[in-house]
Design a protein around this motif. Structure first.
Motif, short mmCIF file in Angstrom:
data_model
loop_
_atom_site.label_atom_id
_atom_site.label_comp_id
_atom_site.label_asym_id
_atom_site.label_seq_id
_atom_site.Cartn_x
_atom_site.Cartn_y
_atom_site.Cartn_z
N ASP A 72 0.82 -1.21 0.00
CA ASP A 72 0.00 0.00 0.00
C ASP A 72 0.86 1.26 0.00
O ASP A 72 0.35 2.37 0.19
N GLY A 73 2.15 1.08 -0.19
CA GLY A 73 3.07 2.22 -0.23
C GLY A 73 3.49 2.72 1.13
O GLY A 73 4.22 3.71 1.23
N GLU A 74 3.05 2.04 2.20
CA GLU A 74 3.36 2.50 3.55
C GLU A 74 4.59 1.82 4.15
O GLU A 74 5.11 2.27 5.17
N ALA A 75 5.06 0.73 3.56
CA ALA A 75 6.19 0.00 4.13
C ALA A 75 7.47 0.84 4.06
O ALA A 75 7.73 1.52 3.07
N LEU A 76 8.26 0.78 5.13
CA LEU A 76 9.53 1.51 5.16
C LEU A 76 10.46 0.97 4.07
O LEU A 76 10.56 -0.24 3.86
N THR A 77 11.17 1.87 3.41
CA THR A 77 12.17 1.47 2.43
C THR A 77 13.20 2.58 2.30
O THR A 77 13.05 3.65 2.90
N GLY A 78 14.24 2.34 1.52
CA GLY A 78 15.26 3.36 1.28
C GLY A 78 15.92 3.83 2.56
O GLY A 78 16.08 3.08 3.53
N PRO A 79 16.30 5.12 2.64
CA PRO A 79 16.99 5.66 3.81
C PRO A 79 16.18 5.51 5.10
O PRO A 79 16.75 5.32 6.17
N GLU A 80 14.83 5.60 4.99
CA GLU A 80 14.00 5.48 6.19
C GLU A 80 14.12 4.08 6.81
O GLU A 80 14.23 3.93 8.03
N LEU A 81 14.12 3.04 5.97
CA LEU A 81 14.27 1.68 6.48
C LEU A 81 15.65 1.47 7.07
O LEU A 81 15.80 0.87 8.14
N LEU A 82 16.66 1.99 6.39
CA LEU A 82 18.03 1.85 6.88
C LEU A 82 18.19 2.53 8.23
O LEU A 82 18.81 1.99 9.15
N ASP A 83 17.62 3.72 8.37
CA ASP A 83 17.70 4.44 9.64
C ASP A 83 16.98 3.69 10.74
O ASP A 83 17.47 3.58 11.87
N PHE A 84 15.81 3.13 10.41
CA PHE A 84 15.05 2.38 11.40
C PHE A 84 15.83 1.16 11.89
O PHE A 84 15.93 0.91 13.10
N VAL A 85 16.39 0.39 10.96
CA VAL A 85 17.10 -0.83 11.34
C VAL A 85 18.35 -0.51 12.16
O VAL A 85 18.60 -1.14 13.20
N ASN A 86 19.12 0.47 11.71
CA ASN A 86 20.40 0.78 12.37
C ASN A 86 20.23 1.49 13.70
O ASN A 86 20.98 1.23 14.65
N ASN A 87 19.25 2.39 13.79
CA ASN A 87 19.18 3.28 14.95
C ASN A 87 18.03 2.98 15.90
O ASN A 87 17.99 3.55 17.00
N ARG A 88 17.10 2.12 15.50
CA ARG A 88 16.01 1.78 16.40
C ARG A 88 15.88 0.27 16.62
O ARG A 88 15.79 -0.19 17.77
N LEU A 89 15.89 -0.51 15.54
CA LEU A 89 15.69 -1.94 15.68
C LEU A 89 16.84 -2.60 16.45
O LEU A 89 16.63 -3.24 17.48
N PHE A 90 18.07 -2.45 15.96
CA PHE A 90 19.20 -3.12 16.59
C PHE A 90 19.45 -2.62 18.01
O PHE A 90 19.57 -3.44 18.94
#
Length: 492
Positions: A72-90
């Motif tokens: 639906d176009g809402e999934a994180l991708t690109g720089p936003e996904l990278l930022d989420f994984v590196n700075n919030r998920l891990f």
């Protein structure tokens, strides 16, 4: 996506990413995502069976919240996904605030991400990998989850050719053979103190699964195995492996099994096990602080020696063990190796040594290895040595022609009907009394290979082999010299 092409497709996507260098990093990248996907599926099961279940993972960090792409176009991708994984998920998963005594199903999440890394630098490619994993398998479906076991095995096999990562994987044929010969029974505890990706534990679980008949048996099964692994990648692979085998509370710990005084285990029944299956790391060394955890006579600069000593201290009375050792242990004449062999004969009923051919662990290493089978609590009545030859039509094992369980069929047939065998004037199977082994200076280099195939090896392998051969010759010379001096009444 067809399961058979999943791993290859993931690797092809990651090859385009500048942040990933080599197969080992690609495998590590896949592994943390598989873990979260599998864990999320397990949580669905736990929620279904327990209405009060609450996830230890914050809602925004759960796989279902950020990884699932609803198109639906809402999934994180690109720089936003990278930022989420590196700075919030891990950081969020590695820093989970757990209460004291938290269940292992929660502890493993924090341990899994304590030293984990996201190597990818392209958020669009990262989204492609996440989508491929999420679309590939529905882990809530029993058949799909177990079909994925074959794909997971492919990932583990790839470790063998992934540089130093190969040290974490023992060929499945070897783990299955050793487990079958030791024959764990439901109700017994099975341990591996350097468990790598969990191969020995899952081989034991396959045998225990066949013995499950009631819900009570299932509870016993779920508590049967214990492991510890020092390095992050194999630890995460092992935990995921056990979750796939329906072990909801994996007793797998991230740490160094040698980092404690081994003598303390004799006073702790919970620290002792009925069965130990291991391929102790060899070729490495530990610092003096680790060596001090062992009696003086057992302190060694060789990691494999220390793990073998650890097994002796952590086996229950009448407990059974199978452990892989390099050739250097058999002919080694330094103090710790001789003392270990003495204890194996006098206290631990060493009864069988299976000598495996070169290249079993190829392409990771060509060092020749052996399997020791022993039991705690009584002296050996003698040791059977059996030389396992290359299967017909094989010059050596390789990634494309690995060792298979059926290659052990002659060993199993002999095991169940033991007899001495000579081939071309060389013993293939022979029984040695404890007295003969002691008189030989505890040199267990017996029933060896009469002819070695000449093989061109990388320089580091050549050096290892030359050093091992020099140690073998030194041990043989020392034994002969000691025998001569004894006859002549001369003190060395």
């Amino acid at each position: 996506m067809a399961l058979g092409t999943l791993v290859k497709a993931l690797q092809n996507i990651m090859r385009k990413d500048a942040g990933i260098n080599g197969d080992a990093q690609r495998i590590e990248q896949m592994t943390w995502m598989f873990f979260l996907k599998v864990y999320d599926a397990k949580e669905e099961e736990w929620e279904f069976h327990d209405d009060s279940y609450e996830s230890v993972i914050p809602e925004e960090l759960r796989w279902r919240s950020w990884a699932v792409d609803s198109k639906d176009g809402e999934a994180l991708t690109g720089p936003e996904l990278l930022d989420f994984v590196n700075n919030r998920l891990f950081p969020g998963l590695a820093g989970l605030d757990l209460p004291e005594g938290a269940p292992l199903s929660q502890v493993i999440v924090r341990q899994a991400f304590t030293d984990a890394n996201n190597y990818m630098k392209d958020g669009v490619l990262l989204r492609q990998v996440v989508n491929a994993i999420d679309d590939a398998v529905d882990f809530t479906e029993y058949k799909e989850r177990h079909a994925f076991g074959e794909i997971y095995e492919t990932i583990l096999k790839d470790l063998q050719s992934a540089g130093n990562a190969g040290e974490f994987y023992t060929p499945r044929a070897v783990t299955d053979f050793m487990a079958r010969m030791v024959d764990p029974r439901l109700g017994e505890s099975v341990a591996d103190f350097a468990c790598g990706t969990g191969g020995f534990l899952t081989s034991a679980l396959k045998l225990l699964e066949e013995q499950v008949e009631t819900p009570a048996d299932r509870e016993v099964y779920s508590r049967s195995v214990y492991g510890m692994e020092k390095k992050q990648l194999p630890y995460l692979l092992c935990v995921t492996n056990l979750l796939l085998h329906d072990i909801d509370q994996p007793r797998i710990f991230h740490g160094n099994s040698l980092d404690r005084d081994v003598r303390e285990y004799r006073h702790e029944p919970d620290g002792l096990f009925d069965v130990v299956l291991m391929n102790p790391p060899y070729g490495g060394s530990e610092n003096d602080a680790i060596k001090n955890n062992f009696p003086v006579a057992l302190r060694s600069s060789e990691t494999a020696d220390l793990f073998l000593a650890l097994i002796l201290y952590r086996l229950k009375e009448h407990g059974r063990a199978a452990a892989i050792v390099p050739d250097g242990f058999l002919f080694g004449s330094d103090g710790a190796k001789v003392e270990l062999k003495r204890r194996l004969l006098e206290e631990s009923n060493l009864h069988t040594i299976v000598r495996m051919p070169q290249s079993v662990f190829a392409p990771y290493t060509s060092i020749t290895t052996n399997i020791l089978f022993f039991e705690n609590g009584r002296p050996s009545e003698g040791v059977w040595f059996y030389r396992m030859d290359m299967p017909e039509g094989y010059m050596h094992f390789s990634k494309t022609k690995p060792i298979r369980l059926e290659h052990f069929d002659p060993v199993i047939e002999w095991w169940n009907n033991r007899r001495e065998i000579d081939e071309d004037d060389h013993p293939k199977a022979h029984f040695y009394t404890p007295e003969e082994l002691k008189e030989g200076g505890y040199n267990f280099d017996l029933c060896g290979y009469p002819h070695e195939e000449e093989e061109i090896l990388p320089p580091d392998e050549l050096i290892k082999n030359y050093k091992a051969e020099r140690e073998r010759l030194d041990a043989e010379i020392d034994a002969r010299l000691s025998e001569i001096c004894s006859i002549l009444g001369i003190e060395l």
